[in-house]
Write an enzyme that holds these catalytic residues in place. Structure first.
Site, PDB file in Angstrom:
ATOM      1  N   SER A 151       0.795  -1.144   0.004  1.00 58.27           N
ATOM      2  CA  SER A 151      -0.181   0.047   0.063  1.00 58.27           C
ATOM      3  C   SER A 151       0.971   1.273   0.096  1.00 58.27           C
ATOM      4  O   SER A 151       1.760   1.340  -0.638  1.00 58.27           O
ATOM      5  CB  SER A 151      -0.946   0.035   1.105  1.00 58.27           C
ATOM      6  OG  SER A 151      -1.849   1.015   1.039  1.00 58.27           O
ATOM      7  N   ARG A 221     -11.836   6.431  10.251  1.00 56.14           N
ATOM      8  CA  ARG A 221     -11.534   5.050  10.053  1.00 56.14           C
ATOM      9  C   ARG A 221     -12.392   4.103   9.483  1.00 56.14           C
ATOM     10  O   ARG A 221     -12.209   3.098   8.802  1.00 56.14           O
ATOM     11  CB  ARG A 221     -11.225   4.698  11.495  1.00 56.14           C
ATOM     12  CG  ARG A 221     -10.596   3.165  11.687  1.00 56.14           C
ATOM     13  CD  ARG A 221      -9.235   3.105  10.777  1.00 56.14           C
ATOM     14  NE  ARG A 221      -8.627   1.678  11.048  1.00 56.14           N
ATOM     15  CZ  ARG A 221      -7.412   1.362  10.478  1.00 56.14           C
ATOM     16  NH1 ARG A 221      -6.896   2.207   9.293  1.00 56.14           N
ATOM     17  NH2 ARG A 221      -6.845   0.313  10.686  1.00 56.14           N
ATOM     18  N   ASP A 321      -8.644  -6.322  -4.978  1.00 52.80           N
ATOM     19  CA  ASP A 321      -8.344  -5.069  -4.344  1.00 52.80           C
ATOM     20  C   ASP A 321      -8.988  -3.871  -5.165  1.00 52.80           C
ATOM     21  O   ASP A 321      -8.346  -3.432  -6.435  1.00 52.80           O
ATOM     22  CB  ASP A 321      -6.782  -5.054  -4.278  1.00 52.80           C
ATOM     23  CG  ASP A 321      -6.291  -3.731  -3.566  1.00 52.80           C
ATOM     24  OD1 ASP A 321      -7.244  -2.617  -3.505  1.00 52.80           O
ATOM     25  OD2 ASP A 321      -5.133  -3.572  -3.437  1.00 52.80           O
ATOM     26  N   HIS A 354      -8.019  -5.096  -0.562  1.00 54.97           N
ATOM     27  CA  HIS A 354      -6.686  -4.426  -0.091  1.00 54.97           C
ATOM     28  C   HIS A 354      -5.921  -4.854   1.008  1.00 54.97           C
ATOM     29  O   HIS A 354      -4.753  -4.919   0.971  1.00 54.97           O
ATOM     30  CB  HIS A 354      -7.065  -2.924  -0.147  1.00 54.97           C
ATOM     31  CG  HIS A 354      -5.803  -1.939  -0.061  1.00 54.97           C
ATOM     32  ND1 HIS A 354      -4.793  -2.033  -0.945  1.00 54.97           N
ATOM     33  CD2 HIS A 354      -5.412  -1.199   0.840  1.00 54.97           C
ATOM     34  CE1 HIS A 354      -3.732  -1.208  -0.534  1.00 54.97           C
ATOM     35  NE2 HIS A 354      -4.027  -0.667   0.470  1.00 54.97           N
ATOM     36  N   ASP A 355      -6.726  -5.032   1.980  1.00 53.77           N
ATOM     37  CA  ASP A 355      -6.042  -5.765   3.296  1.00 53.77           C
ATOM     38  C   ASP A 355      -5.579  -7.006   3.058  1.00 53.77           C
ATOM     39  O   ASP A 355      -4.786  -7.565   3.926  1.00 53.77           O
ATOM     40  CB  ASP A 355      -7.238  -5.962   4.418  1.00 53.77           C
ATOM     41  CG  ASP A 355      -6.985  -4.601   5.354  1.00 53.77           C
ATOM     42  OD1 ASP A 355      -6.060  -3.807   4.976  1.00 53.77           O
ATOM     43  OD2 ASP A 355      -7.895  -4.621   6.325  1.00 53.77           O
TER      44      ASP A 355
END
Length: 381
Positions: A151, A221, A321, A354-355
């Site tokens: 990232s 968040r 992602d 993405h994680d």
């Protein structure tokens, strides 16, 4: 595989001022660093791991006073792990402007005797790389065997190969992008707006008021977490399941309280984040994300921007992602191939969005392990 065990950070002080891309100057700053493994006599087995938005220098291992404080990439870094600390000397650096001990908005401004707050200058990925280079100098490392990150960390790894081409043998860039899309900048702006509009923000000087803009941080968040997960992953984890205190599974409350499991998850993540992260740091780091665009100085031509690179590259992306989609990684690959660089590319079919770069996926870890085996053979590690 065993963990690296108990680790301890160290604080490095730098008296020489660092001129930032904005023209501002930071003097007498400090960076918090952790290292794992042993630097060999030739100093040829060093690997720099660059962190993403909310992470830090604490890449692997645990702290003696908090056995639950596992490093953010502990499944990747350690003895016998893909980045094997029995063979490599690994460095994690907490970036300037962060809130985990390196000089940042929470630090005391020597000119006022008060925390910098909103007066801390805007920093960029390039500024971080220059600061990291001074860390390498302090360790006597002339050239990294690899610079690696996922990232935002991948952006730093790419920037290293551009800014210090002679000091990077391999660049490992995972789930990253050569620049943010308009959509990504928009997500960051909404997150920043949530913080800036929190009544407890006080223009960034909330430290003096003894408060934190937790409401804004919480929303920021929550927005971020939505972008880190894929639609399929969220459907599998939560679907439309209800979370009812009375145990009812199929009845609505007809209120605005938390009812769906996904709402509960987002609020939990938001609350947890707001307890430990700093709002000014969040503003700084998201702006650094926005500004990263190495092709900008070359009229948007990424091939021209990468023309002077010397490293070999591993570029990896994940099929689901959508924050930094595989197409963005392929842009980097194409530009490198246009420059006749040595590039390995993998798009990993993973459902986690993405994680996924943080998770323990066997195919992904085998890819990284095999690439580091190649590097180890090159440096005799």
């Amino acid at each position: 595989m065993e963990s690296i065990g108990i680790v301890a950070p160290q604080t490095m002080h730098f008296a020489e001022p660092l001129r930032l891309q904005s023209g501002s100057v930071i003097g007498n700053y400090q960076l918090v660093v952790e290292t794992y493994g042993e630097l060999n006599a030739a100093r040829s087995n060093a690997v720099l791991v660059c962190h993403a938005l909310n992470a830090s220098h604490h890449v692997a291992g645990v702290y003696a006073d908090d056995p639950r404080s596992t490093g953010w990439w502990d499944n990747m870094v350690g003895p016998g792990k893909p980045l094997d600390t029995n063979r490599f000397f690994v460095i994690g650096v907490n970036n300037l402007g962060s809130c985990f001990g390196s000089t940042g908005p929470m630090s005391i401004d020597p000119s006022t005797g008060k925390p910098y707050g909103a007066r801390f200058p805007v920093v960029t990925v390039e500024d971080w790389v220059h600061a990291q280079a001074r860390v390498a100098d302090a360790f006597g490392i002339e050239r990294f065997a690899a610079v690696m990150g996922g990232s935002l960390g991948g952006m730093q790894a790419l920037a290293w190969s551009l800014m210090y081409p002679e000091r990077v043998a391999h660049c490992i860039d995972i789930a990253s992008t050569p620049k943010l899309s308009a959509q990504n900048i928009a997500f960051n702006e909404v997150a920043r707006s949530a913080i800036l509009s929190d009544p407890d923000f006080h223009g960034g000087d909330y430290y003096a008021h003894g408060v934190k803009p937790k409401r804004g941080l919480r929303v920021a968040r929550m927005i971020g977490h939505i972008t880190y997960l894929s639609d399929d992953d969220m459907a599998e984890k939560f679907g439309r399941a209800l979370r009812r205190a009375d145990g009812a599974l199929d009845a609505y409350n007809f209120s605005f309280d938390v009812e769906f499991e996904v709402e509960s998850y987002l609020r939990y993540q938001g609350d947890k984040f707001a307890d430990y992260f700093d709002a000014n740091t969040y503003l700084l780091i998201t702006r650094a994300l926005d500004y990263f665009d190495p092709a900008k100085a070359f009229d948007g031509n990424l091939t021209a921007a990468l023309a002077h690179t010397q490293a070999k590259y591993l570029i990896a992306s994940f099929s689901t992602d959508w924050r930094f989609a595989p197409a963005r990684s392929r842009e980097i690959v194409k530009a490198l191939l246009d420059n006749k660089r040595t590039v390995s590319y993998a798009e990993i079919d993973a459902p986690h969005g993405h994680d996924a770069f943080l998770l323990d996926d066997a195919r992904y870890h085998n890819l990284i392990r095999a690439y580091y085996e190649r590097i180890a053979n090159e440096v005799g590690a």
